[in-house]
Design a protein around this motif. Structure first.
Motif, PDB file in Angstrom:
ATOM      1  N   GLY A 106       0.784  -1.050   0.251  1.00  0.00           N
ATOM      2  CA  GLY A 106       0.099   0.048   0.154  1.00  0.00           C
ATOM      3  C   GLY A 106       0.961   1.355  -0.149  1.00  0.00           C
ATOM      4  O   GLY A 106       0.086   2.336  -0.417  1.00  0.00           O
ATOM      5  N   ARG A 117       2.062   2.079  -3.718  1.00  0.00           N
ATOM      6  CA  ARG A 117       1.301   2.338  -4.658  1.00  0.00           C
ATOM      7  C   ARG A 117       1.073   3.896  -4.128  1.00  0.00           C
ATOM      8  O   ARG A 117       1.754   4.575  -5.685  1.00  0.00           O
ATOM      9  CB  ARG A 117      -0.022   1.363  -4.334  1.00  0.00           C
ATOM     10  N   ASP A 118       1.019   3.708  -3.064  1.00  0.00           N
ATOM     11  CA  ASP A 118       0.344   5.695  -2.843  1.00  0.00           C
ATOM     12  C   ASP A 118       1.900   6.359  -3.388  1.00  0.00           C
ATOM     13  O   ASP A 118       1.654   7.003  -4.031  1.00  0.00           O
ATOM     14  CB  ASP A 118       0.569   5.630  -1.010  1.00  0.00           C
ATOM     15  N   GLU A 122     -13.278   3.140   5.585  1.00  0.00           N
ATOM     16  CA  GLU A 122     -12.346   2.709   4.763  1.00  0.00           C
ATOM     17  C   GLU A 122     -13.711   1.855   4.201  1.00  0.00           C
ATOM     18  O   GLU A 122     -13.562   1.384   2.905  1.00  0.00           O
ATOM     19  CB  GLU A 122     -11.045   2.072   5.191  1.00  0.00           C
ATOM     20  N   LEU A 147     -12.753   0.986  -0.149  1.00  0.00           N
ATOM     21  CA  LEU A 147     -12.143   0.062  -0.125  1.00  0.00           C
ATOM     22  C   LEU A 147     -13.183  -0.811  -1.032  1.00  0.00           C
ATOM     23  O   LEU A 147     -12.967  -0.970  -2.071  1.00  0.00           O
ATOM     24  CB  LEU A 147     -11.378  -0.781   0.743  1.00  0.00           C
ATOM     25  N   SER A 192     -13.303   0.895  -4.868  1.00  0.00           N
ATOM     26  CA  SER A 192     -11.539   0.515  -5.055  1.00  0.00           C
ATOM     27  C   SER A 192     -11.270  -1.070  -6.109  1.00  0.00           C
ATOM     28  O   SER A 192     -11.135  -0.719  -6.613  1.00  0.00           O
ATOM     29  CB  SER A 192     -10.597   1.031  -4.497  1.00  0.00           C
ATOM     30  N   THR A 206      -2.637  -3.976  -4.839  1.00  0.00           N
ATOM     31  CA  THR A 206      -2.346  -3.668  -4.868  1.00  0.00           C
ATOM     32  C   THR A 206      -0.582  -3.140  -5.521  1.00  0.00           C
ATOM     33  O   THR A 206      -0.350  -1.908  -6.076  1.00  0.00           O
ATOM     34  CB  THR A 206      -1.916  -3.265  -3.255  1.00  0.00           C
ATOM     35  N   ARG A 253      -4.638   1.382   3.591  1.00  0.00           N
ATOM     36  CA  ARG A 253      -4.938   2.809   2.588  1.00  0.00           C
ATOM     37  C   ARG A 253      -3.969   3.957   3.632  1.00  0.00           C
ATOM     38  O   ARG A 253      -3.617   4.919   2.587  1.00  0.00           O
ATOM     39  CB  ARG A 253      -6.108   2.940   1.838  1.00  0.00           C
ATOM     40  N   LYS A 254      -5.289   4.416   4.666  1.00  0.00           N
ATOM     41  CA  LYS A 254      -5.049   5.562   5.342  1.00  0.00           C
ATOM     42  C   LYS A 254      -3.605   5.300   6.605  1.00  0.00           C
ATOM     43  O   LYS A 254      -3.149   6.502   5.918  1.00  0.00           O
ATOM     44  CB  LYS A 254      -6.193   5.706   6.441  1.00  0.00           C
ATOM     45  N   SER A 262      -0.960   4.161   4.647  1.00  0.00           N
ATOM     46  CA  SER A 262       0.032   4.592   3.899  1.00  0.00           C
ATOM     47  C   SER A 262       0.033   5.856   3.572  1.00  0.00           C
ATOM     48  O   SER A 262       0.642   6.420   3.839  1.00  0.00           O
ATOM     49  CB  SER A 262      -0.669   3.690   2.169  1.00  0.00           C
ATOM     50  N   GLU A 263      -1.537   6.441   3.866  1.00  0.00           N
ATOM     51  CA  GLU A 263      -1.149   7.840   4.133  1.00  0.00           C
ATOM     52  C   GLU A 263      -0.184   9.004   4.870  1.00  0.00           C
ATOM     53  O   GLU A 263       0.334   9.857   4.652  1.00  0.00           O
ATOM     54  CB  GLU A 263      -2.630   8.464   3.235  1.00  0.00           C
ATOM     55  N   THR A 293      -5.325   8.062  -4.161  1.00  0.00           N
ATOM     56  CA  THR A 293      -5.795   6.693  -4.074  1.00  0.00           C
ATOM     57  C   THR A 293      -7.203   6.329  -3.040  1.00  0.00           C
ATOM     58  O   THR A 293      -8.099   5.768  -3.819  1.00  0.00           O
ATOM     59  CB  THR A 293      -5.286   5.643  -2.561  1.00  0.00           C
TER      60      THR A 293
END
Length: 516
Positions: A27, A30-31, A80, A84, A87, A168, A372-373, A375-376, A394
């Motif tokens: 993740g 990707r980000d 999320e 997700l 996505s 991902t 995902r969060k 990763s941010e 993302t």
């Protein structure tokens, strides 16, 4: 060999290098690459070969975390779920969970209050709200013992966890990230203001080096071990290893809802429809002190899951009915909690390195729902250290194959069934559930199933095998039948061995261009 896009010997200086090919590492890759950073990632085994393929396979808020007052984590997780789902609607779909009221445990008013919070903390838009159900009349009550008369039904989502990681990583690679699988980071050191990273091919023993401005330690259960191997790093104790095990038994009920069962010891377990013909039961929670390369379910855990489920089901779950089991360790942040089930599921990020030295960002804890969060939040540290590049992106992006509406799975299946009328619709359905719109890349110009090449059993063909080798870093039969799919539940040992032999031969021909 080390496999990456381009020539590994001439890799330029990377912005960041990530250790760990689980959901968090992929993740982050990707980000970051999507924002314009140059990225490398190494995983010493197969993608998602550890914790990320051994979960309960839920995208959920974590209802029980409300009891530990982890409101921020539950809120972030709840928010999320629909992000997700949008996505990756091919590998994520909504589920309804039935929580029977057990008169000897939590009172009904407390359960209803918790579910009210669960419905309203996270900005739910598409998922249905909680409702009370009469288990004496509702079909969900039929498999249960007669003393469970009232229940509550609420929403969460299912995810194919290992496929989430593979897709991902595929998206990261499509955007330019260098993904090295079966590659161990054997040594790292700070040189000339950068990190010099030794990469050991786990198949050949060959070692090469890359350099990066920033290092990300997303090694999960191995995160502390990575730090202990680095001179000058904060090599303290950060990770609490908690074992979670699951059993799979023949289907226990005919409807498509799940159960969440309370237990007298304060723990909960789930019973979830699994791969059409089975029921998944889990998980356990206990501290793990053993070898990370030898994790397996214990007989005690098996008996616990059988007994816990049998408290609720009319038909007891017996040890001989277990057809498969799996076990993993969750690398939770060690907050000093008294018990494994009370340990925080929050993730913690720590930056290590002197002001004038290259930095390492360490990732401790986390769960699939919040990857995902997480990763941010890692990228916030990356931006502070390396400077900002592109914006966060993302939240509205789809994963490979997921470029259709959340309610578009059946329409996608129908479209492909029309295009490929001679191919079994059940096969098309499975492929869409794994690959979404990229199913077309597997089926290609085939006019019938024979043109998909050799059949290995359970609907697996050479066309799919070669796709997984070329696009998803599959190298062994286990990669395909237990992680990229769960076809191992339906294939014989002889069929799996034949697939392994076939892949060894195929890889000799295809490996230089595989999973670019």
């Amino acid at each position: 060999m080390l496999h990456c896009t381009g020539d590994c010997r001439t890799l330029p200086l990377l912005d960041l290098f990530i250790i760990g090919g689980g959901v968090n590492g992929c993740g982050i890759a990707r980000d970051a690459v999507g924002r314009g950073y140059s990225v490398g990632l190494a995983e010493m085994n197969d993608l998602a070969s550890g914790t990320s393929s051994r979960s309960t396979k839920l995208v959920h808020g974590g209802l029980r975390y409300l009891e530990y007052y982890e409101f921020r984590l539950v809120r972030e997780s709840l928010m999320e779920r629909e992000v997700l789902w949008a996505s990756a609607p091919h590998i994520i779909h909504p589920l309804r969970f039935v929580l029977p009221h057990h008169k000897g445990l939590r009172p009904a008013w407390l359960l209803r209050l918790g579910l009210f919070l669960y419905d309203h903390l996270g900005g739910r838009k598409l998922l249905p709200a909680t409702r009370t159900i009469d288990l004496t009349r509702d079909p969900a009550g039929a498999p249960l013992k007669g003393d469970f008369r009232r229940g509550f039904e609420y929403s969460d989502c299912w995810v194919d966890d290992a496929r989430l990681v593979a897709l991902t990583a595929r998206d990261a690679a499509d955007r330019g990230a260098q993904i090295f699988t079966r590659t161990r980071v054997s040594h790292v050191e700070r040189i000339n203001g950068h990190w010099r990273i030794a990469l050991e091919d786990m198949t050949t023993g060959e070692t090469r080096h890359v350099e990066a401005r920033l290092l990300i330690n997303a090694a999960g259960p191995w995160a502390d071990r990575v730090l202990r191997g680095m001179a000058g790093a904060d090599a303290g104790h950060h990770v609490r290893l908690v074992q979670g095990s699951h059993i799979v038994v023949p289907k226990m009920f005919d409807h498509d809802r799940c159960y969440i069962f309370q237990n007298a010891d304060g723990r909960i377990i789930f019973a979830i429809p699994y791969e059409d013909d089975f029921t998944l039961i889990g998980t356990t929670d206990r501290d793990y002190k053993g070898d990370l390369s030898e994790i397996e379910i214990s007989e005690e855990e098996t008996e616990y899951l059988c007994a816990a489920a049998s408290e609720y089901f009319k038909k007891p779950v017996l040890r001989p009915s277990v057809v498969w089991s799996y076990s993993g360790v969750r690398p939770l942040y060690d907050d000093g909690a008294d018990s494994a089930q009370a340990a925080t599921r929050e993730y913690v990020l720590k930056v290590d390195g002197a002001a004038d030295a290259p930095k390492i960002v360490n990732v401790f804890g986390g769960k699939i729902t919040t990857f995902r969060k997480l990763s941010e939040h890692v990228l916030e540290h990356v931006e502070a250290i390396l400077g900002k590049r592109g914006p966060a992106w993302t939240a509205r992006a789809t994963l490979p194959g997921g470029d259709f509406p959340v309610d578009g799975v059946e329409a996608t299946i129908a479209t492909l069934a029309t295009r490929y009328p001679a191919i079994n619709r059940a096969l098309i359905r499975r492929l869409v559930r794994h690959y979404g719109t990229r199913t077309r890349d597997i089926l290609g110009a085939a006019r019938n199933e024979a043109e998909l090449g050799r059949a290995f059993g359970a609907g697996l063909t050479a066309a799919e095998v070669h796709y997984l080798i070329d696009q998803e870093w599959a190298r062994t039969a286990a990669d395909i039948v237990w992680r990229r799919s769960k076809l191992g539940l339906r294939m014989t040992a002889t069929e799996i061995a034949a697939l392994d032999d076939y892949m060894r031969s195929a890889l000799q021909e295809r490996l230089p261009t595989a999973a670019q």
